[in-house]
Write a protein that holds these residues in place. Structure first.
Motif, PDB file in Angstrom:
ATOM      1  N   ARG A 164      70.120   2.580  67.193  1.00  0.00           N
ATOM      2  CA  ARG A 164      71.447   2.565  68.329  1.00  0.00           C
ATOM      3  C   ARG A 164      71.671   1.279  68.881  1.00  0.00           C
ATOM      4  O   ARG A 164      70.687   0.634  69.227  1.00  0.00           O
ATOM      5  CB  ARG A 164      71.176   3.441  69.413  1.00  0.00           C
ATOM      6  N   GLN A 165      72.983   0.929  69.028  1.00  0.00           N
ATOM      7  CA  GLN A 165      73.481  -0.302  69.557  1.00  0.00           C
ATOM      8  C   GLN A 165      73.640  -0.144  71.009  1.00  0.00           C
ATOM      9  O   GLN A 165      73.152   1.089  71.665  1.00  0.00           O
ATOM     10  CB  GLN A 165      74.722  -0.547  69.050  1.00  0.00           C
ATOM     11  N   ALA A 166      73.992  -1.202  71.831  1.00  0.00           N
ATOM     12  CA  ALA A 166      74.265  -1.209  73.291  1.00  0.00           C
ATOM     13  C   ALA A 166      75.046  -0.009  73.809  1.00  0.00           C
ATOM     14  O   ALA A 166      74.990   0.369  74.702  1.00  0.00           O
ATOM     15  CB  ALA A 166      74.678  -2.578  73.670  1.00  0.00           C
ATOM     16  N   ASP A 167      76.184   0.321  73.021  1.00  0.00           N
ATOM     17  CA  ASP A 167      76.992   1.492  73.209  1.00  0.00           C
ATOM     18  C   ASP A 167      76.493   2.702  72.941  1.00  0.00           C
ATOM     19  O   ASP A 167      76.776   4.030  73.114  1.00  0.00           O
ATOM     20  CB  ASP A 167      78.363   1.370  72.560  1.00  0.00           C
ATOM     21  N   TYR A 543      68.753  -0.204  78.038  1.00  0.00           N
ATOM     22  CA  TYR A 543      69.012   0.960  77.262  1.00  0.00           C
ATOM     23  C   TYR A 543      68.212   2.124  77.975  1.00  0.00           C
ATOM     24  O   TYR A 543      68.967   3.351  78.003  1.00  0.00           O
ATOM     25  CB  TYR A 543      68.554   0.958  76.006  1.00  0.00           C
ATOM     26  N   GLN A 544      66.999   1.884  78.642  1.00  0.00           N
ATOM     27  CA  GLN A 544      66.188   2.966  78.966  1.00  0.00           C
ATOM     28  C   GLN A 544      67.080   3.648  80.125  1.00  0.00           C
ATOM     29  O   GLN A 544      67.062   4.711  80.508  1.00  0.00           O
ATOM     30  CB  GLN A 544      64.751   2.450  79.498  1.00  0.00           C
ATOM     31  N   LYS A 545      67.645   2.717  81.158  1.00  0.00           N
ATOM     32  CA  LYS A 545      68.328   3.260  81.989  1.00  0.00           C
ATOM     33  C   LYS A 545      69.568   3.972  81.791  1.00  0.00           C
ATOM     34  O   LYS A 545      69.823   4.951  82.399  1.00  0.00           O
ATOM     35  CB  LYS A 545      68.527   2.080  83.032  1.00  0.00           C
ATOM     36  N   GLU A 546      70.274   3.458  80.736  1.00  0.00           N
ATOM     37  CA  GLU A 546      71.628   4.311  80.372  1.00  0.00           C
ATOM     38  C   GLU A 546      71.583   5.466  79.493  1.00  0.00           C
ATOM     39  O   GLU A 546      72.155   6.333  79.663  1.00  0.00           O
ATOM     40  CB  GLU A 546      72.495   2.970  79.800  1.00  0.00           C
TER      41      GLU A 546
END
Length: 548
Positions: A164-167, A543-546
């Motif tokens: 997975r990417q940032a999105d 990433y963990q937060k989102e």
């Protein structure tokens, strides 16, 4: 049968790629759920396990990695039978194996890429995400019931998340295994072990002891018990990689990974600056210093390494199942028919008895331009069937029952009597890859162990049994970069990687004393290692937060 493609391989300066990849649009319509205009040829009720067949004849362009051992032929049974079963014709854009990655980049950068872009390893898609040149394929998994089914049944979500990417999306359809499949290890002269009354080494420390005994038994000053191959383009590509994973790192050598994961501390760290990496280099330095490992292992060609093994100048070499059977054993048979060579289970290191290989392998990118095709849904269904259904995977690997293979009463696959592959029927007049186009690295990816291992000899199946009994290594968490972060780290990664390679070679060969490790770390910091790690940590925490 396939349609000859009229696409041109774009020949452009390196700068063209860079400009093309950064020139991206702000919008992303690939997640648009309205596909009503893109369903021509698609099946209306396509489910996992169904035989895909387009409702009308369709053609799809595919980037084709042309392997010199089985160069592409227009009259392969693969093409005609695929068309018969699916109503699909492929338009291959063939590029040589040696230039595949470069030509793939040029084609994508020039906007001239085929719709289907296979033979792409996880991480290689990162360079094309910000340009919008490839699709976020995770938006279209509803069109791929076989892939969805395997992700669910095989609990592959942790591995999929690494893509997975940032999105939060992923842009590569990976090859997926039900079980880890680790192939590369060391091949060893077991007849020499018997002569010296030695056991097959189970650990890297035991390997050291065995190499010492081999060295002591051979008075030839030019003899090194271990002389390795796979050193092009990266020095000791395989040896460094398997050794690094045995030390708890994500990879080195030809699979160098900047970042590794400490599962106990829940922390990411820089591979080339870690204590584990230093211990690995110390081990190899000891082998070289005591003349147990040929220093030419890090620069010589495969042919030179093979010749040394053949002529008794070495007893140990890196190998996989095919090089063992197709190269090393036939080489030895010519000079020493009584010699025996065995691929041993990967020696165990400080990380413990683990199977170091994850369950994803090279896979497929889909060109953004494919989304606008009226046949887009049919194409995704075809990709799902050929690469991810049990029937498609069997077809790509084995071919046509009654022509290239048969099944015994238990359902086990057998090559047809007149068909050979990987030396299983050496006297057969036809070859599964060369003459029929099956078992081809473009189409035959992954799957269930019984299919992946169906060409394996009993010896190789026993090797896999040992490896699969080991604990799978922990899947590292994702830490995807934003476009701005990726642009920045791309400026740091190559200098860091080149320096780590160079310094590793110096430490191993004794050209630089390991007492200078702290100075080496300072040089890494001067090349922005700390800033790089700051961005990695930031990306991981974000990433963990989102996405959790």
């Amino acid at each position: 049968m396939f349609a000859r493609s009229r696409r041109r391989v774009a020949i452009a300066a390196a700068g063209l790629l860079t400009l093309s990849l950064v020139a991206c649009s702000e919008g992303d319509d690939s997640s648009d759920s309205d596909l009503s205009a893109n369903r021509v040829g698609a099946m209306g009720d396509y489910k996992a396990g169904d035989q895909f067949k387009a409702t009308e004849a369709v053609k799809f362009s595919v980037l084709y990695n042309n392997h010199p051992n089985y160069p592409l032929k227009e009259d392969w049974l693969f093409w005609t039978e695929l068309n018969k079963r699916t109503n699909v014709t492929f338009e291959p854009v063939a590029v040589p194996l040696s230039d595949y990655e470069q030509k793939r980049s040029l084609l994508i950068g020039a906007g001239d890429a085929p719709f289907i872009i296979p033979k792409t390893y996880p991480g290689q898609e990162d360079a094309y995400v910000s340009s919008g040149a490839i699709l976020p394929v995770s938006d279209y998994l509803d069109l791929m019931p076989n892939l969805q089914d395997k992700i669910s049944k095989w609990s592959l979500q942790p591995e999929i998340n690494t893509l997975r990417q940032a999105d939060g999306k992923f842009y590569l359809l990976p090859g997926v295994h039900e079980k880890p499949w680790h192939d590369y290890s060391l091949a060893m002269r077991t007849d020499i072990l018997e002569q010296l009354n030695l056991e097959v080494p189970k650990t890297w420390d035991e390997l050291y002891t065995v190499l010492k005994a081999m060295k002591a038994s051979n008075p030839d000053p030019s003899f090194y018990p271990f002389s390795d191959r796979f050193s092009k383009p990266n020095p000791a590509g395989n040896l460094l990689n398997v050794l690094a994973m045995s030390y708890g790192l994500e990879g080195a050598g030809w699979n160098f990974q900047h970042i590794s994961w400490d599962a106990n501390a829940k922390k990411l760290f820089y591979t080339g600056a870690s204590e584990q990496y230093k211990q690995m280099l110390t081990y190899l330095n000891k082998l070289v210093k005591e003349k147990l490992l040929d220093p030419e292992s890090f620069t010589q060609t495969d042919d030179n390494a093979r010749q040394k093994l053949t002529n008794g100048k070495s007893y140990v070499i890196s190998a996989n199942a095919q090089t063992l059977v197709n190269e090393n054993r036939p080489d030895l048979a010519k000079t020493n028919p009584k010699a025996t060579l065995t691929k041993i289970p990967l020696p165990i290191g400080p990380a413990g008895e683990i199977n170091p290989t994850l369950r994803l392998e090279n896979g497929i990118m889909i060109s953004k331009s494919a989304r606008d095709s009226k046949n887009f849904v049919a194409m995704m269904q075809l990709v799902d069937w050929l690469w991810y259904s049990d029937a498609g995977q069997e077809f790509a690997r084995w071919g046509v029952e009654g022509t290239t293979f048969t099944k015994d009463g238990s359902g086990k696959h057998q090559l047809a009597p007149d068909v050979n592959v990987i030396g299983l029927r050496p006297n057969a007049p036809k070859h599964l890859q060369k003459d029929f186009g099956f078992y081809n690295g473009i189409f035959a990816y992954a799957g269930k162990p019984e299919l992946v291992q169906s060409f394996f000899s009993p010896e190789e199946q026993e090797f896999q049994k040992v490896m699969n009994a080991r604990t799978p290594r922990v899947v590292p968490p994702p830490y995807p970069f934003t476009d701005e972060e990726r642009e920045q780290v791309s400026l740091w990664e190559t200098p860091l990687k080149d320096f780590v390679y160079q310094a590793a070679l110096q430490f191993i060969l004794g050209q630089r004393d390991l007492a200078q490790w702290d100075a080496y770390l300072a040089e890494l910091k001067a090349k922005n290692m700390d800033s790089y790690m700051d961005l990695v940590t930031k990306a991981y925490e974000r990433y963990q937060k989102e996405h959790g």
